[in-house]
Design a protein around this motif. Structure first.
Motif, mmCIF file in Angstrom:
data_model
loop_
_atom_site.group_PDB
_atom_site.id
_atom_site.type_symbol
_atom_site.label_atom_id
_atom_site.label_comp_id
_atom_site.label_asym_id
_atom_site.label_seq_id
_atom_site.Cartn_x
_atom_site.Cartn_y
_atom_site.Cartn_z
ATOM 1 N N ASP A 20 0.858 -1.187 0.000
ATOM 2 C CA ASP A 20 0.000 0.000 0.000
ATOM 3 C C ASP A 20 0.892 1.233 0.000
ATOM 4 O O ASP A 20 1.332 1.704 1.040
ATOM 5 N N VAL A 21 1.145 1.750 -1.189
ATOM 6 C CA VAL A 21 2.152 2.796 -1.367
ATOM 7 C C VAL A 21 1.492 4.118 -1.730
ATOM 8 O O VAL A 21 0.481 4.154 -2.436
ATOM 9 N N VAL A 22 2.074 5.205 -1.257
ATOM 10 C CA VAL A 22 1.644 6.540 -1.659
ATOM 11 C C VAL A 22 2.892 7.363 -1.936
ATOM 12 O O VAL A 22 3.936 7.177 -1.305
ATOM 13 N N SER A 23 2.813 8.251 -2.908
ATOM 14 C CA SER A 23 3.947 9.102 -3.244
ATOM 15 C C SER A 23 3.524 10.560 -3.208
ATOM 16 O O SER A 23 2.336 10.884 -3.123
ATOM 17 N N GLU A 24 4.503 11.458 -3.313
ATOM 18 C CA GLU A 24 4.181 12.876 -3.364
ATOM 19 C C GLU A 24 3.378 13.208 -4.615
ATOM 20 O O GLU A 24 2.630 14.190 -4.648
ATOM 21 N N ALA A 25 3.487 12.371 -5.650
ATOM 22 C CA ALA A 25 2.690 12.580 -6.863
ATOM 23 C C ALA A 25 1.204 12.416 -6.554
ATOM 24 O O ALA A 25 0.376 13.214 -7.008
ATOM 25 N N ASP A 26 0.841 11.357 -5.798
ATOM 26 C CA ASP A 26 -0.557 11.150 -5.426
ATOM 27 C C ASP A 26 -1.114 12.381 -4.710
ATOM 28 O O ASP A 26 -2.204 12.866 -5.043
ATOM 29 N N ARG A 27 -0.368 12.866 -3.747
ATOM 30 C CA ARG A 27 -0.848 14.002 -2.945
ATOM 31 C C ARG A 27 -0.933 15.276 -3.780
ATOM 32 O O ARG A 27 -1.885 16.050 -3.662
ATOM 33 N N ASN A 28 0.049 15.487 -4.637
ATOM 34 C CA ASN A 28 0.061 16.691 -5.467
ATOM 35 C C ASN A 28 -1.111 16.694 -6.442
ATOM 36 O O ASN A 28 -1.791 17.720 -6.622
ATOM 37 N N VAL A 29 -1.371 15.559 -7.084
ATOM 38 C CA VAL A 29 -2.466 15.475 -8.051
ATOM 39 C C VAL A 29 -3.806 15.633 -7.343
ATOM 40 O O VAL A 29 -4.711 16.305 -7.848
ATOM 41 N N GLU A 30 -3.943 15.042 -6.172
ATOM 42 C CA GLU A 30 -5.202 15.182 -5.435
ATOM 43 C C GLU A 30 -5.441 16.635 -5.033
ATOM 44 O O GLU A 30 -6.575 17.129 -5.114
#
Length: 269
Positions: free
Chosen positions: A47-57
Motif C-alpha cells: 500500500d504505497v503513496v507518493s508525493e505525486a498522489d498528494r500533489n495530483v489530489e
C-alpha cells in the motif's frame, strides 16, 4: 434516484472529464520523473503513496472547489468532510500507484460523483493510452468520443475477467472463486488498477470485473460506467458503501448471475 437536474449533471459531467484529463496530464509529468519521487507505505508494504498522489489530489480538489464551492470532495489521500453535501466528488488521484512507481502503464486518474446516495458520474482517465472513459446517468458510456458497451459473451469461457485482491479479505475466498472460474474454462487478468480494469469491462474488453472489497474512489467510477454501458452491477452504495467500501461485481446481464453464483453470500451482491 437523485433529484439532480439535467443542467446540474451536464455541468459537472463535462467539468469532471476536463478535471480528470488535467489531473492525468499532471500525473504523467510526475510519472516521467518517478525515480525521484519520495514514497511512503500506508497499511502494508503493498500500500504505497507518493508525493505525486498528494500533489495530483490537491490539484483536483482545488479545481473542483473553485468551480463548485458547495460540492464536497472525498479524496483517497486527504479524505474530506462530506456530511450535508448534495454533490460529493470521490477521487483517486492515481489508482495503481505500485504500477506507476514501477514504470508499468497500468494506472489512471479515477473520479466519480455521488448525488443523494446515487453514483451519477464516473470518469477514468488513462494518459498512457490517451483514453478517458466517461459516463453520466442516462447518457451512455464512452471512451473519448466513442460509445462503449459491455461484452456480449454468454459464457465465462468467452473472454478474460478482470480480477483483483483485497488485503482486507481472506485469501481463501479469492482462491476459491478463481478455482471455480477456471473450472468453467474462464481466465482472468490483474493489472494493478481496479478502476482501469472496471473501465475496460465497461468497454467490452473484459467480460467483467470482480473485487471482494473496493474503496469508493476506486469502485464507483466503474459502477457508473458499466451501468451506462448496458451491464449490471451490485448495489455498491448500500450498507454505507461510501464510508466503508463494498465488493464490486460488474458484467453483462448474462454473465452477472453466473459470476454471482461462484461467490459466497454477501449482502451487497
Amino acid at each position: 434516484m437523485s433529484s439532480a437536474t439535467l443542467n446540474e449533471l451536464d455541468a459537472r459531467y463535462h467539468f469532471a472529464c476536463d478535471v480528470a484529463r488535467t489531473a492525468a496530464s499532471r500525473a504523467m509529468a510526475w510519472y516521467q520523473q518517478r525515480h525521484q519521487l519520495v514514497t511512503e507505505h500506508k497499511k502494508d508494504l503493498q500500500d504505497v503513496v507518493s508525493e505525486a498522489d498528494r500533489n495530483v489530489e490537491q490539484l483536483v480538489k482545488h479545481l473542483i472547489h473553485e468551480r463548485f464551492p458547495d460540492d464536497a470532495v472525498l479524496g483517497e489521500e486527504s479524505g474530506g468532510e462530506i456530511s450535508g453535501a448534495r454533490f460529493i466528488w470521490v477521487v483517486d488521484p492515481i489508482d495503481g500507484t505500485s504500477s506507476f512507481l514501477n514504470g508499468l502503464h497500468n494506472w489512471c486518474v479515477a473520479l466519480a460523483i455521488v448525488c443523494e446516495n446515487e453514483a451519477v458520474i464516473g470518469v477514468v482517465s488513462d494518459p498512457n493510452h490517451q483514453e478517458t472513459f466517461h459516463a453520466c446517468r442516462g447518457k451512455g458510456a464512452w471512451v473519448n468520443d466513442k460509445r462503449i458497451h459491455a461484452h456480449s459473451a454468454q459464457q465465462l469461457n468467452q473472454g478474460l475477467l478482470g480480477l483483483s485482491s483485497s488485503n482486507s479479505q481472506p485469501a481463501a475466498a479469492l482462491t476459491s472463486f478463481i478455482d471455480a472460474l477456471l473450472a468453467q474454462g474462464g481466465m482472468f487478468i490483474r493489472n494493478g488498477s481496479g478502476a482501469l480494469m472496471s473501465a475496460w469491462a465497461a468497454a467490452g474488453r473484459l467480460l467483467g470485473y470482480y473485487e471482494a472489497h473496493m474503496n469508493p474512489w476506486d469502485g464507483l467510477p466503474g459502477i457508473v460506467l458499466m451501468r451506462e454501458a448496458g451491464g449490471l452491477t451490485n448495489d455498491y452504495l448500500s450498507h454505507e458503501g461510501l464510508k466503508r467500501g463494498n465488493p464490486v461485481l460488474l458484467a453483462n446481464a448474462e454473465l452477472y448471475p453466473q459470476l454471482r453464483a461462484l461467490l459466497p453470500e454477501q449482502p451487497t451482491l
